[in-house]
Design a protein around this motif. Sequence first.
Motif, PDB file in Angstrom:
ATOM      1  N   LEU A   4      35.463 -29.955  95.839  1.00 37.37           N
ATOM      2  CA  LEU A   4      34.396 -30.067  94.903  1.00 37.37           C
ATOM      3  C   LEU A   4      33.055 -29.482  95.463  1.00 37.37           C
ATOM      4  N   GLY A   5      32.318 -28.947  94.951  1.00 41.87           N
ATOM      5  CA  GLY A   5      31.074 -28.175  95.390  1.00 41.87           C
ATOM      6  C   GLY A   5      29.881 -29.231  95.239  1.00 41.87           C
ATOM      7  N   LYS A   6      28.578 -28.572  95.149  1.00 39.45           N
ATOM      8  CA  LYS A   6      27.404 -29.446  94.865  1.00 39.45           C
ATOM      9  C   LYS A   6      27.373 -30.209  93.887  1.00 39.45           C
ATOM     10  N   ASN A   7      27.002 -31.590  94.358  1.00 35.30           N
ATOM     11  CA  ASN A   7      26.743 -32.683  93.153  1.00 35.30           C
ATOM     12  C   ASN A   7      28.201 -32.867  92.716  1.00 35.30           C
ATOM     13  N   GLY A   8      29.443 -32.706  93.569  1.00 37.47           N
ATOM     14  CA  GLY A   8      30.714 -33.081  92.994  1.00 37.47           C
ATOM     15  C   GLY A   8      31.165 -32.353  91.980  1.00 37.47           C
ATOM     16  N   GLU A   9      30.435 -31.072  91.509  1.00 40.52           N
ATOM     17  CA  GLU A   9      31.096 -30.408  90.604  1.00 40.52           C
ATOM     18  C   GLU A   9      32.201 -29.196  90.948  1.00 40.52           C
ATOM     19  N   LEU A  10      33.098 -29.226  90.222  1.00 42.37           N
ATOM     20  CA  LEU A  10      34.015 -27.956  90.026  1.00 42.37           C
ATOM     21  C   LEU A  10      33.511 -26.630  89.619  1.00 42.37           C
ATOM     22  N   CYS A  11      33.240 -25.868  90.370  1.00 42.55           N
ATOM     23  CA  CYS A  11      32.082 -24.530  89.947  1.00 42.55           C
ATOM     24  C   CYS A  11      33.109 -23.377  89.938  1.00 42.55           C
ATOM     25  N   LEU A  12      33.048 -22.818  88.725  1.00 41.16           N
ATOM     26  CA  LEU A  12      33.956 -21.716  88.731  1.00 41.16           C
ATOM     27  C   LEU A  12      33.564 -20.560  89.690  1.00 41.16           C
ATOM     28  N   ILE A  13      32.073 -20.397  89.752  1.00 36.87           N
ATOM     29  CA  ILE A  13      31.587 -19.099  90.257  1.00 36.87           C
ATOM     30  C   ILE A  13      31.918 -19.196  91.905  1.00 36.87           C
ATOM     31  N   SER A  14      31.898 -20.460  92.445  1.00 38.85           N
ATOM     32  CA  SER A  14      32.158 -20.703  93.658  1.00 38.85           C
ATOM     33  C   SER A  14      33.656 -20.348  94.093  1.00 38.85           C
ATOM     34  N   ILE A  15      34.519 -20.689  93.035  1.00 43.42           N
ATOM     35  CA  ILE A  15      35.969 -20.566  93.099  1.00 43.42           C
ATOM     36  C   ILE A  15      36.277 -18.964  93.033  1.00 43.42           C
ATOM     37  N   SER A  23      32.247 -26.315  85.676  1.00 43.66           N
ATOM     38  CA  SER A  23      32.647 -25.126  84.570  1.00 43.66           C
ATOM     39  C   SER A  23      34.317 -24.754  84.706  1.00 43.66           C
ATOM     40  N   ALA A  24      34.634 -25.102  85.930  1.00 44.71           N
ATOM     41  CA  ALA A  24      36.215 -24.830  86.056  1.00 44.71           C
ATOM     42  C   ALA A  24      37.119 -26.135  85.612  1.00 44.71           C
ATOM     43  N   THR A  25      36.497 -27.166  85.284  1.00 47.34           N
ATOM     44  CA  THR A  25      37.166 -28.437  84.893  1.00 47.34           C
ATOM     45  C   THR A  25      38.225 -28.352  83.571  1.00 47.34           C
ATOM     46  N   PRO A  26      37.844 -27.838  82.592  1.00 50.11           N
ATOM     47  CA  PRO A  26      38.586 -27.380  81.742  1.00 50.11           C
ATOM     48  C   PRO A  26      39.762 -26.714  81.944  1.00 50.11           C
ATOM     49  N   LEU A  27      39.744 -25.821  82.866  1.00 50.34           N
ATOM     50  CA  LEU A  27      40.921 -25.186  83.378  1.00 50.34           C
ATOM     51  C   LEU A  27      41.963 -26.013  83.687  1.00 50.34           C
ATOM     52  N   LEU A  28      41.679 -27.089  84.520  1.00 55.30           N
ATOM     53  CA  LEU A  28      42.885 -28.081  84.714  1.00 55.30           C
ATOM     54  C   LEU A  28      43.278 -28.647  83.828  1.00 55.30           C
ATOM     55  N   SER A  29      42.554 -29.002  82.634  1.00 53.60           N
ATOM     56  CA  SER A  29      43.168 -29.562  81.396  1.00 53.60           C
ATOM     57  C   SER A  29      44.271 -28.784  80.850  1.00 53.60           C
ATOM     58  N   ARG A  56      43.193 -32.561  75.323  1.00 51.06           N
ATOM     59  CA  ARG A  56      41.925 -33.533  75.750  1.00 51.06           C
ATOM     60  C   ARG A  56      41.811 -33.473  77.339  1.00 51.06           C
ATOM     61  N   GLN A  57      40.376 -33.529  77.709  1.00 50.58           N
ATOM     62  CA  GLN A  57      40.021 -33.499  79.117  1.00 50.58           C
ATOM     63  C   GLN A  57      40.125 -34.847  79.623  1.00 50.58           C
ATOM     64  N   ASN A  58      40.731 -35.169  80.674  1.00 51.43           N
ATOM     65  CA  ASN A  58      40.663 -36.469  81.358  1.00 51.43           C
ATOM     66  C   ASN A  58      39.323 -36.807  81.797  1.00 51.43           C
ATOM     67  N   SER A  59      39.051 -37.860  81.449  1.00 47.14           N
ATOM     68  CA  SER A  59      37.639 -38.388  81.643  1.00 47.14           C
ATOM     69  C   SER A  59      37.488 -38.772  83.219  1.00 47.14           C
ATOM     70  N   ASP A  60      38.491 -38.540  83.720  1.00 42.04           N
ATOM     71  CA  ASP A  60      38.470 -39.036  85.401  1.00 42.04           C
ATOM     72  C   ASP A  60      38.529 -37.863  86.314  1.00 42.04           C
ATOM     73  N   LEU A  61      38.417 -36.459  85.590  1.00 49.10           N
ATOM     74  CA  LEU A  61      38.457 -35.257  86.120  1.00 49.10           C
ATOM     75  C   LEU A  61      36.727 -35.118  86.393  1.00 49.10           C
ATOM     76  N   SER A  62      36.533 -34.327  87.472  1.00 51.26           N
ATOM     77  CA  SER A  62      35.076 -33.778  88.007  1.00 51.26           C
ATOM     78  C   SER A  62      34.337 -33.317  87.005  1.00 51.26           C
ATOM     79  N   TYR A  63      33.130 -33.049  86.930  1.00 49.81           N
ATOM     80  CA  TYR A  63      32.582 -32.424  85.983  1.00 49.81           C
ATOM     81  C   TYR A  63      32.268 -30.989  86.691  1.00 49.81           C
TER      82      TYR A  63
END
Length: 291
Positions: free
Chosen positions: A224-235, A112-118, A103-110
Motif C-alpha cells: 500500500l502507498g500513501k494514505n494506505g491506497e493501492l495506487c495503479l500508477i505506482s504499480i 485505483s487498483a483495488t477493483p482489479l483484486l476483485s 462485488r468489491q470486498n469492503s475490507d480491501l484497501s481504497y
Amino acid sequence: MTKIKKAVIAAAGYGTRFLPATKSQPKEMLPVIDKPIIHYLVEEAVNSGIKDIIIVVRSGQVSLEDYFDSNPGLEIELENKGKKELLEKVQKIHKMANFIFVRQNSDLSYGSATPLLSAAPVIEEGEPFVYMFGDDLTISKNPITKQIIDAYEKEKADVAIGVQEVPWEDVHKYGTVRYKKGSDSEIEEACEKLSSEEAPSNKAVFGRFVLSQSLLEEVKKAPLGKNGELCLISILNNFAKKGKVIAPPIKGEWHTTGDPLSYLKTSLRFAMERDDMKDDMKKELKNYFKK
C-alpha cells in the motif's frame, strides 16, 4: 498474442462529490442526456471488440445490475402501447455483451487498483484485458479503447495506458507520462500532478488501460502507498522497470464526469454530438448569454 475480449469497469465508488444525488444510486448511473454514464463505457468497449464486461460494484448498487438486465414488465408495456423504437432501445441494452458483476470486498484497501483484486478471479491465466475508470467518457470515430488495444498488440507491450494531449497551462491538473529517450510511445514512468515547469510531457493519463496478466500479479502483491491506497500508477511505475509500458496518444476526445462541473460540461459536449439536439442547444445557449 491472446485476443482481448474482456473489460473490467471500476464502479465501486461512493460518488461523494455528487451527494446527495448519489445517496441512493451509483454515480455511474447518473444520466448523460438519456443514457447513464456507464452505458457509454460499455458501448465503447463493445465497439472495440469486447465480449465480456466485468463491472466491479459495491453493496447497494442493485440499480446498476438491473440496468443491464432485461425488464419484461417494461418491455410488455412498451409493446402494448406500440412504442417500438423505445422497446428496441431497452431490449438492446442487455444484449450488448455478457455482463459479470463482482462485488468489491469492503475490507480491501481504497485505491485505483483495488477493483482489479476483485476482478482477478474472473480473468483467465495469461489473458490480457481492458481496464476502464467509470468517470471517463470519450468521443472518437475510432473507439478510444480499440486504439489502445491496437497499439498494445502492435507493439507487443505488457501494458498500454491511454493518454490525451492537454494544454500546457492545464498540465498541473493531471498525471502525465515521461517517455523513454528516443521513443514517443514507451514510457519510463507516470508522474503525479506537476507544474508545467516540472511535468515531463503534456500527455495526461486517463482511465483507459490494457493490462497483462503479469501486471495483475504485481497488483496482487503490491504494498500500500500513501494514505494506505493501492495506487495503479505506482504499480505501473515499478512494473515499467522490467516490462514494456506504452502510452500511445489517442485520436479523439477525453471527457471526465468526476465532479459536477465536469459532468455538466461533458453532458453539453455529448448533446452537441446529437443531430436531434445540437441546433436547439446552440440556440438556447445563445439566448442564455444574451441575458
